[in-house]
Design an enzyme around this catalytic site. Structure first.
Site, PDB file in Angstrom:
ATOM      1  N   ILE A   1       0.733  -1.154   0.067  1.00  0.00           N
ATOM      2  CA  ILE A   1      -0.008   0.037  -0.138  1.00  0.00           C
ATOM      3  C   ILE A   1       0.874   1.203   0.185  1.00  0.00           C
ATOM      4  O   ILE A   1       0.671   2.211  -0.760  1.00  0.00           O
ATOM      5  CB  ILE A   1      -0.887  -0.010   1.247  1.00  0.00           C
ATOM      6  CG1 ILE A   1      -1.872  -1.151   1.150  1.00  0.00           C
ATOM      7  CG2 ILE A   1      -1.763   1.308   1.243  1.00  0.00           C
ATOM      8  CD1 ILE A   1      -2.747  -1.324   2.408  1.00  0.00           C
TER       9      ILE A   1
ATOM     10  N   GLU B   1     -13.361  -2.108  17.839  1.00  0.00           N
ATOM     11  CA  GLU B   1     -14.433  -1.886  16.806  1.00  0.00           C
ATOM     12  C   GLU B   1     -15.495  -2.880  17.158  1.00  0.00           C
ATOM     13  O   GLU B   1     -15.583  -3.775  17.381  1.00  0.00           O
ATOM     14  CB  GLU B   1     -13.730  -2.249  15.532  1.00  0.00           C
ATOM     15  CG  GLU B   1     -12.501  -1.390  15.015  1.00  0.00           C
ATOM     16  CD  GLU B   1     -12.043  -1.597  13.797  1.00  0.00           C
ATOM     17  OE1 GLU B   1     -12.362  -2.597  13.210  1.00  0.00           O
ATOM     18  OE2 GLU B   1     -11.042  -0.824  13.555  1.00  0.00           O
TER      19      GLU B   1
ATOM     20  N   HIS C   1     -13.409   1.503   9.553  1.00  0.00           N
ATOM     21  CA  HIS C   1     -12.553   0.523   8.674  1.00  0.00           C
ATOM     22  C   HIS C   1     -13.133  -0.074   7.354  1.00  0.00           C
ATOM     23  O   HIS C   1     -13.103  -1.065   7.231  1.00  0.00           O
ATOM     24  CB  HIS C   1     -12.459  -0.718   9.611  1.00  0.00           C
ATOM     25  CG  HIS C   1     -11.530  -1.604   9.491  1.00  0.00           C
ATOM     26  ND1 HIS C   1     -10.785  -2.252  10.708  1.00  0.00           N
ATOM     27  CD2 HIS C   1     -10.603  -2.054   8.711  1.00  0.00           C
ATOM     28  CE1 HIS C   1      -9.753  -2.966  10.501  1.00  0.00           C
ATOM     29  NE2 HIS C   1      -9.743  -2.724   9.219  1.00  0.00           N
TER      30      HIS C   1
END
Length: 412
Positions: free
Chosen positions: A162, A269, A292
């Protein structure tokens, strides 16, 4: 009276959690699996209960596969992480129980990069503040605090799949790129490597984190790191929630030292869509919070669904461990008209000879054989002319080095 036919064997079972793309279910169903799906994550106790008799498990980032789960799932053969990271899975325990783990290291790279760029532009232009004022009925036409990204310095922490692609696209927008990575990475384009994290922080107008989920990264970015960032700079974290001290980030945003931030991942989360979300970062000016969704584009999820499901299928049917993150990598070749034995074992001298001695003793002819090792594990697949007897399976399982033995059936 006519002979009674034996009942057909039940279809093998797969469980897919967390809204995995429908293509994964289709691929596995067409290959003969009975596939059950669930929209949210499961906790440890729920997962143990649901895995009874399940051979293949698909999860995303929220469900955690612990040692306890693996100990209580004897039927489980493989786990697919339909995402990049695998830190939510106890990889060592999975290998010890003979459970292969696969992920999707490349499929959502572009989606994360595009989100990062969108947030960099939005924060640099202070679009979040302008948007809120407009919705409140306030017309505030002003250039104060708004900047172009062209000519600004982007600091990338973590230059893997990434980070490196973000580097290329950001440079095409006119940004100057600086990066830091603990591994020796090749700089792409005109990006410049920095010798330390502090060097990146002191030069960058925008700092974005793209580090992996290893436990040593916990608390990686905190008070000292934010203090070293340039006044008025932008901060992004689209990597792992536990790497950033959110209290420190809030203090630096409130003081004005950090001009804006975007956070896509959080230490805790919600397990499923619609659950309440709590964070000390809520309510801050020029702070973008997303649930997310870095890799959550339809294109990425479709690619991930197909890619990981195909890996699970190939492992279950043919024993292929290509791109497995915890077992020896073996791109298996098929010998038509044979039956395959897959033997995972501790990597010590003499195991292959012991396997072949058992096969010879039992009169089994080997048509083809492949071996791979990784660390403490060895993995051998052996193609034989006909199905092995129960005695062959028993003797292979009784080898002291054996982790798991599977007979995979006829190969086309």
């Amino acid at each position: 009276m006519p002979a009674t036919r034996p009942a057909p064997a039940p279809a093998p079972r797969a469980l897919l959690l967390e809204n995995i793309h429908a293509d994964a279910r289709t691929l596995l169903s067409e290959a003969g699996w009975e596939v059950e799906t669930a929209p949210g994550a499961l906790d440890e106790a729920e997962l143990v209960e649901r895995l009874d008799g399940v051979q293949l498990l698909g999860i995303r980032s929220t469900t955690h596969v612990t040692e306890k789960v693996l100990e209580n799932a004897p039927a489980l053969r493989a786990i697919g992480a339909f995402c990049i990271g695998t830190n939510q899975i106890d990889l060592f325990s999975a290998a010890a129980h003979g459970v292969a783990v696969f992920n999707a290291p490349y499929s959502n790279t572009r989606s994360v990069v595009e989100l990062a760029l969108a947030e960099i532009i939005a924060l640099t232009r202070r679009l979040t503040v302008k948007d809120r004022l407009m919705h409140d009925g306030v017309w505030d036409k002003s250039a104060t605090g708004a900047h172009e990204v062209r000519g600004r310095r982007l600091g990338i922490v973590g230059y893997g799949n990434i980070g490196s692609q973000l580097s290329v696209v950001a440079e095409a927008l006119g940004m100057s790129v600086f990066f830091y990575d603990t591994a020796d990475r090749l700089a792409l384009g005109n990006a410049r490597r920095c010798g330390s994290l502090h060097e990146v922080l002191e030069v960058a107008d925008v700092v974005t984190l793209h580090v992996d989920g290893r436990s040593s990264n916990s608390g990686f970015f905190g008070e000292q790191e934010f203090a070293r960032m340039r006044p008025g700079s932008i901060f992004l974290n689209l990597s792992r929630g536990f790497v950033v001290d959110h209290g420190a980030l809030r203090r630096h945003v409130e003081s004005g030292h950090i001009a804006g931030a975007a956070v896509d991942v959080f230490p805790q989360e919600p397990k499923s869509r619609g659950e309440a979300f709590e964070s000390e970062l809520r309510g801050l000016d020029n702070v973008i919070l997303t649930p997310h969704v870095g890799g959550s584009t339809e294109e990425a999820q479709e690619d991930i669904g197909r890619f990981v499901a195909a890996k699970l299928r190939e492992y279950a049917l043919h024993g292929s461990t290509t791109l497995s993150v915890n077992l020896p990598p073996l791109a298996t070749e098929t010998t038509p008209g044979t039956v395959r034995l897959a033997h995972l074992h501790r990597n010590v001298p003499g195991v292959l000879a012991a396997i072949n001695r058992i096969l010879a003793d039992e009169g089994v002819n080997i048509e083809g054989q492949q071996l791979a090792t990784r660390g403490d594990l060895g993995y051998v697949v052996t193609d034989i002319a006909a199905a092995a007897s129960e005695d062959v399976g028993r003797r292979l399982r009784e080898l002291p080095e054996t982790v798991r033995v599977r007979q995979l059936g006829s190969l086309g």
